[in-house]
Design a protein around this motif. Structure first.
Motif, PDB file in Angstrom:
ATOM      1  N   ALA A  71     -26.033 -19.812  35.792  1.00 37.29           N
ATOM      2  CA  ALA A  71     -25.512 -18.741  34.937  1.00 37.29           C
ATOM      3  C   ALA A  71     -24.002 -18.875  34.783  1.00 37.29           C
ATOM      4  N   GLY A  72     -23.317 -19.228  35.875  1.00 31.05           N
ATOM      5  CA  GLY A  72     -21.878 -19.447  35.813  1.00 31.05           C
ATOM      6  C   GLY A  72     -21.536 -20.587  34.880  1.00 31.05           C
ATOM      7  N   ALA A  73     -22.308 -21.679  34.974  1.00 29.32           N
ATOM      8  CA  ALA A  73     -22.065 -22.833  34.112  1.00 29.32           C
ATOM      9  C   ALA A  73     -22.334 -22.496  32.647  1.00 29.32           C
ATOM     10  N   LEU A 112     -25.347  -6.367  25.865  1.00 33.16           N
ATOM     11  CA  LEU A 112     -26.688  -6.948  25.888  1.00 33.16           C
ATOM     12  C   LEU A 112     -27.062  -7.444  27.287  1.00 33.16           C
ATOM     13  N   THR A 113     -26.061  -7.931  28.039  1.00 32.76           N
ATOM     14  CA  THR A 113     -26.328  -8.377  29.410  1.00 32.76           C
ATOM     15  C   THR A 113     -26.872  -7.233  30.258  1.00 32.76           C
ATOM     16  N   ALA A 114     -26.346  -6.031  30.039  1.00 33.55           N
ATOM     17  CA  ALA A 114     -26.789  -4.866  30.810  1.00 33.55           C
ATOM     18  C   ALA A 114     -28.263  -4.551  30.576  1.00 33.55           C
ATOM     19  N   PHE A 115     -28.821  -5.024  29.459  1.00 32.88           N
ATOM     20  CA  PHE A 115     -30.224  -4.751  29.146  1.00 32.88           C
ATOM     21  C   PHE A 115     -31.130  -5.954  29.428  1.00 32.88           C
ATOM     22  N   CYS A 125     -27.291 -14.029  27.212  1.00 30.80           N
ATOM     23  CA  CYS A 125     -26.216 -13.037  27.092  1.00 30.80           C
ATOM     24  C   CYS A 125     -24.933 -13.520  27.767  1.00 30.80           C
ATOM     25  N   ARG A 126     -25.077 -14.242  28.866  1.00 31.13           N
ATOM     26  CA  ARG A 126     -23.887 -14.799  29.515  1.00 31.13           C
ATOM     27  C   ARG A 126     -23.215 -15.819  28.597  1.00 31.13           C
ATOM     28  N   PHE A 127     -24.014 -16.574  27.864  1.00 34.82           N
ATOM     29  CA  PHE A 127     -23.459 -17.543  26.919  1.00 34.82           C
ATOM     30  C   PHE A 127     -22.684 -16.820  25.818  1.00 34.82           C
ATOM     31  N   LEU A 128     -23.277 -15.764  25.244  1.00 37.81           N
ATOM     32  CA  LEU A 128     -22.620 -15.031  24.169  1.00 37.81           C
ATOM     33  C   LEU A 128     -21.328 -14.377  24.656  1.00 37.81           C
ATOM     34  N   THR A 129     -21.378 -13.773  25.833  1.00 35.25           N
ATOM     35  CA  THR A 129     -20.175 -13.162  26.406  1.00 35.25           C
ATOM     36  C   THR A 129     -19.083 -14.212  26.597  1.00 35.25           C
TER      37      THR A 129
END
Length: 481
Positions: A71-73, A112-115, A125-129
């Motif tokens: 997820a970090g990557a 969106l990550t929160a959902f 969502c991590r990618f979009l953020t």
């Protein structure tokens, strides 16, 4: 006149902006634009501190340590691609349009990550953020350096970049109650953590409405009347607020610009590769070193404390670590203007690299407290060094290529260090955990130390003496006569 040229204009805008004293108006720039690093620090720290909650198959998403690293990557990959995509748009359409758009992308991504209801949604969502944050880096760094007077540019840029750690400290403290089952349901707590980041983003968006477009960008793109009006308003504001009279700028400080609406990508590529090859090598070295150091250590720091040292609430440790980073940038930042860029950049890189190598050698004898103490000492120095990578990329290339150059070096350097780092450390932690031996993560420390030290040596030989100089003197605009 060439078909690609709009006309030629003589302007004193750069000299007028650089001769301004520090005033309350400049704090609007610092608050409105500098908060992007607070948001990034908040995002990264929230994820690091929510490790246990996200691993929970019932309240969380059932992620593994390797998934956390993945997820970090993914977040960093999004940042790299977002920086490249939005960076070229920033040079083409202006700083203000893009630092508004990229902040909106960040807000949408973190909401969106929160959902998130499964790992795939979470990763997307991590990618979009990340794309929003990466775009922010390109738009914000270029705008800040073009609006801040030359005398203060180094310390302000270093401190603003260091404000990442205010967000990190806030995120660490925020997750303490939100990960405590005695305070809030764990299935709700981690979602609220991401939602609060979005709320901060909305507050920043409101402040940014008052930040003007860069006058330097405007006069190059055929909008000299708007540039003159903005600079005139700034001068009037500074004189009124500080009750002073600004001295006029002499005629010999004017520059002549061949105005263009767009700068061809081939011209930008030629600038980076052919015109300034030494500066290109310098920036790549600085970004790769700091990206690996930070992303490898910090993305998995909470996981290391939990896995090997039995720490349940990592927020307090990370808050102390994060505050030391911000204090380092705040204390050392002024020296980049007073002592000079080259000695400060090389010193911070080599010093932090040596300290991290020592920590790797002593891992077997460390505990949660002493590991944090080594982190505090190492990153007190490294924070200013990492910030100087953004400062360097922003000020040593021509105005027309500034945002894209920042994006390019951030993306390439971060891809080398920021994507490989979390993936490597995630695997190292899993392998070391199975073996029950914390020294299994030492190779990551040694690689980070080697890259930082090497970058410091490169800075000694290829660094640019940019302290106190106008951006136009450091790198002449491509459109200047």
């Amino acid at each position: 006149m060439s078909k690609v040229e709009l006309g030629r204009v003589e302007t004193k805008v750069p000299a007028r902006m650089d001769r301004l004293p520090w005033a309350r108006w400049h704090w609007l720039i610092v608050i409105g634009l500098g908060t992007v690093w607070v948001l990034d620090g908040l995002e990264v720290t929230i994820v690091g501190n929510l490790t246990n909650a996200l691993k929970d198959p019932d309240a969380g998403l059932g992620l593994s340590s390797a998934d956390i690293g993945l997820a970090g990557a993914i977040y960093v990959t999004g940042s790299c691609l977002g920086a490249l995509f939005f960076g070229q748009l920033t040079d083409r359409f202006g700083r203000k349009k893009l630092f508004i758009i990229t902040l909106i992308v960040y807000i949408v991504g973190t909401v969106l990550t929160a959902f998130s209801m499964n790992p795939a949604w979470y990763f997307a969502c991590r990618f979009l953020t990340g794309t929003g944050i990466g775009g922010e880096y390109a738009a914000i760094n270029s705008a800040i350096d073009e609006l801040i007077p030359a005398k203060y540019r180094g310390r302000i840029d270093i401190t603003i970049n260091g404000s990442y750690w205010l967000g990190a400290a806030g995120g660490a403290l925020l997750t303490v109650p939100l990960t405590d089952p005695n305070v809030i349901d764990q299935g709700l707590g981690w979602r609220l953590a991401f939602g609060l980041g979005a709320m901060l983003g909305f507050a920043v968006l409101w402040v940014r409405r008052k930040v003007p477009e860069s006058p330097r960008w405007l006069f190059i793109h055929g909008k000299e009347d708007q540039a003159e009006r903005i600079v005139g308003d700034i001068e009037h504001t500074v004189e009124h607020e500080d009750k002073l009279r600004l001295e006029p700028v002499s005629d010999d400080e004017a520059i002549v610009i061949r105005q263009r609406r767009t700068i061809p990508f081939t011209t930008i590529a030629h600038t980076v590769v052919k015109l300034y090859p030494r500066r290109t090598i310098l920036c790549l070295s600085l970004f790769a070193g700091q990206a690996f150091l930070y992303n490898a250590f910090f993305f998995t720091y909470a996981d290391t404390l939990t896995t090997f040292f039995g720490v349940e609430q990592t927020g307090w440790y990370i808050a102390v670590f994060a505050l030391s980073n911000f204090v380092g940038a705040l204390v050392l930042g002024p020296l980049f203007d007073k002592v000079g860029r080259i000695p400060m950049i090389s010193g911070t890189y080599i010093g932090s690299g040596v300290l991290l190598a020592v920590a790797g050698l002593l891992l077997a004898d460390l505990n949660a407290f002493t590991l944090t103490a080594f982190g505090v000492a190492t990153f007190f120095i490294a924070s200013a060094g990492a910030s100087s990578a953004y400062l360097t990329a922003s000020e040593v290339f021509p105005l027309e290529t500034r945002a894209l150059c920042i994006a390019f070096f951030y993306s390439v350097g971060t891809a080398i260090g920021g994507i490989a780092g979390p993936l490597l450390f995630g695997r190292l932690i899993e392998a070391a955990s199975e073996a029950g031996d914390v020294t299994g993560i030492a190779p990551g420390y040694f690689i980070g130390a080697a890259l930082m030290t090497a970058a410091g040596v490169v800075a000694i030989f290829l660094g640019v003496k940019a302290e106190g100089q106008s951006l136009e003197n450091i790198a002449k605009p491509l459109t200047a006569e």
